[in-house]
Motif scaffolding. Structure first.
Motif, short mmCIF file in Angstrom:
data_model
loop_
_atom_site.label_atom_id
_atom_site.label_comp_id
_atom_site.label_asym_id
_atom_site.label_seq_id
_atom_site.Cartn_x
_atom_site.Cartn_y
_atom_site.Cartn_z
N SER A 1 -2.09 12.19 4.98
CA SER A 1 -3.14 12.77 4.15
C SER A 1 -4.36 11.85 4.15
O SER A 1 -4.29 10.70 4.61
CB SER A 1 -2.63 12.93 2.72
N GLY A 2 -5.47 12.35 3.60
CA GLY A 2 -6.68 11.53 3.54
C GLY A 2 -6.48 10.26 2.74
O GLY A 2 -6.95 9.18 3.13
N GLY A 3 -5.76 10.36 1.63
CA GLY A 3 -5.51 9.18 0.82
C GLY A 3 -4.66 8.14 1.53
O GLY A 3 -4.91 6.94 1.43
N MET A 4 -3.67 8.59 2.27
CA MET A 4 -2.82 7.67 3.03
C MET A 4 -3.60 6.98 4.13
O MET A 4 -3.43 5.78 4.37
CB MET A 4 -1.62 8.43 3.61
N LEU A 5 -4.49 7.72 4.79
CA LEU A 5 -5.30 7.13 5.84
C LEU A 5 -6.23 6.06 5.29
O LEU A 5 -6.43 5.00 5.90
CB LEU A 5 -6.12 8.21 6.55
N ARG A 6 -6.81 6.32 4.10
CA ARG A 6 -7.71 5.33 3.51
C ARG A 6 -6.94 4.09 3.10
O ARG A 6 -7.42 2.96 3.24
CB ARG A 6 -8.45 5.92 2.30
N ARG A 7 -5.72 4.27 2.59
CA ARG A 7 -4.90 3.11 2.23
C ARG A 7 -4.55 2.29 3.46
O ARG A 7 -4.60 1.06 3.45
CB ARG A 7 -3.62 3.55 1.50
N LEU A 8 -4.20 2.98 4.53
CA LEU A 8 -3.88 2.27 5.78
C LEU A 8 -5.12 1.56 6.32
O LEU A 8 -5.03 0.41 6.80
CB LEU A 8 -3.33 3.26 6.82
N PHE B 1 0.81 -1.22 0.00
CA PHE B 1 0.00 0.00 0.00
C PHE B 1 0.85 1.27 0.00
O PHE B 1 0.36 2.35 0.30
CB PHE B 1 -0.96 -0.01 1.19
N ASP B 2 2.12 1.11 -0.37
CA ASP B 2 3.02 2.26 -0.53
C ASP B 2 3.12 3.08 0.75
O ASP B 2 3.08 4.32 0.72
CB ASP B 2 2.54 3.14 -1.70
N LEU B 3 3.23 2.38 1.88
CA LEU B 3 3.32 3.04 3.17
C LEU B 3 4.62 2.71 3.91
O LEU B 3 4.82 3.11 5.05
CB LEU B 3 2.13 2.64 4.06
N ALA B 4 5.51 1.98 3.25
CA ALA B 4 6.73 1.53 3.92
C ALA B 4 7.59 2.71 4.38
O ALA B 4 8.20 2.67 5.44
CB ALA B 4 7.53 0.62 3.00
N ASP B 5 7.62 3.78 3.57
CA ASP B 5 8.47 4.93 3.90
C ASP B 5 7.93 5.73 5.08
O ASP B 5 8.67 6.52 5.69
CB ASP B 5 8.60 5.85 2.69
N VAL B 6 6.65 5.55 5.40
CA VAL B 6 6.05 6.30 6.51
C VAL B 6 5.59 5.35 7.62
O VAL B 6 4.77 5.72 8.45
CB VAL B 6 4.87 7.17 6.02
N ALA B 7 6.13 4.15 7.63
CA ALA B 7 5.66 3.12 8.55
C ALA B 7 5.74 3.55 10.00
O ALA B 7 4.87 3.20 10.81
CB ALA B 7 6.46 1.83 8.35
N ARG B 8 6.74 4.34 10.36
CA ARG B 8 6.94 4.71 11.76
C ARG B 8 6.55 6.16 12.05
O ARG B 8 6.93 6.71 13.08
CB ARG B 8 8.39 4.44 12.15
#
Length: 333
Positions: A146-153, A132-139
């Motif tokens: 952002s709203g899109g990142m929250l929905r992906r998570l 889900f392209d969240l590895a760089d912000v994992a921590r």
């Protein structure tokens, strides 16, 4: 309900027969029948108050039906609710992400709730962060997302238990167009690559048009139509082919050849009633070619889902305003 032929049968992921639900003297669902083939995207549309959220709550075991039979992933909803919960995931309209935790911590929490075990939970967390392209912000703390990142998570958390069926209730509400398109691609990939079944409720009609294999329209607690987006659009009159001419003589000859058409003398255009299908377009061009009539331009106009929604429910597309209270924000993971 308007009947439209179904495609070749697939194994059913969800079936419901005679689903009914009332609150006091208000009937919310009045004999709803559903059949959702496995490995497809099924979208439920309807105006506010039509019963969409109630349907999802019943199918996802959050509330009970007054009557009807339901099978989810082969399990009877009434007698085997725990088996149903093990087979499904729900991503609600309101994010279930704990914004005080990092992305990694949110996913590990879901792994613990799913009893995956420490090693397997960490492995699955890493896989989902990457997917889900969240590895760089994992921590990073989720409140900074952002709203899109929250929905992906949020969707990644739903996938922690490997559900066969996912209920998506308004999954892109509040997202910008770019984030919405990214979420659409994630949903397509879940079906195409993982064989997941998606039950989608949305008020963005373009979302249903883009994603859904089949669409059902719910109004007043009853299904009023079901079919593919193309089949539903063909229920609504108003489709036409617009022919443009530069030669007045060709314009007149075409009008005589085609019979009952709408004419615009000033722009030299004809509007020919059509369902927009390939067969009708080919027939039209064959008739013009037989008379050696040259057309300068051609445009096909077909009704869109907005027109279908208005025709079937008598209402315009509903506005994007949250209608559920805080108690309805829970999601079954």
């Amino acid at each position: 309900m308007t009947e439209i032929p179904t495609r070749a049968a697939r194994p059913a992921a969800i079936t419901a027969t005679g689903l009914r639900k009332s609150y006091g003297d208000k009937t919310v669902l009045d004999g709803v029948d559903l059949h959702v083939p496995a490995g497809t995207i099924f979208s439920l549309l309807g105006p506010n108050g039509a019963g969409k959220t109630t349907t999802v709550q019943i199918l996802s075991t959050l509330t009970g039906a007054d009557a009807g039979q339901v099978r989810i992933a082969g399990h009877d909803l009434a007698t085997s609710p725990d088996a149903v919960r093990s087979a499904i995931g729900v991503t609600g309209q309101f994010s279930a992400v704990d914004k005080l935790l990092t992305a990694e911590e949110n996913l590990r929490l879901m792994a613990d709730l799913r009893h995956l075990g420490k090693a397997r939970g960490r492995r699955r967390t890493a896989e989902l962060l990457e997917a889900f392209d969240l590895a760089d912000v994992a921590r990073k703390v989720s409140m900074t997302f952002s709203g899109g990142m929250l929905r992906r998570l949020d969707l990644a958390m739903t996938l922690m238990g490997g559900p066969q069926i996912i209920f998506l209730d308004e999954p892109t509400t509040g997202l910008d167009p770019r984030s919405r398109r990214a979420m659409w691609q994630i949903i397509r990939d879940l079906v195409a690559e993982d064989g997941v079944t998606i039950f989608l409720t949305t008020q963005y009609l373009a979302e249903a048009d883009q994603l859904a294999d089949r669409i059902a329209v719910l109004d007043g607690g009853r299904l009023v139509a079901e079919g593919t987006a193309h089949e539903l659009k063909r229920l609504v009159p108003g489709g036409h082919i617009r022919l443009e001419f530069t030669d007045p003589a060709a314009f007149e000859r075409a009008a005589r050849t085609l019979g009952e058409v709408s004419r615009d003398e000033d722009t030299l255009t004809l509007r020919v009633p059509s369902d927009g299908g390939v067969r009708s377009l080919r027939s039209l061009m064959d008739r013009l070619d037989a008379q050696a009539i040259e057309v300068a331009g051609l445009t096909v106009h077909t009704p869109d889902l907005d027109d279908v929604f208005l025709a079937l429910t008598g209402q315009t597309v509903p506005t994007q305003t949250p209608t559920q209270n805080q108690a309805q924000k829970e999601s079954v993971r």
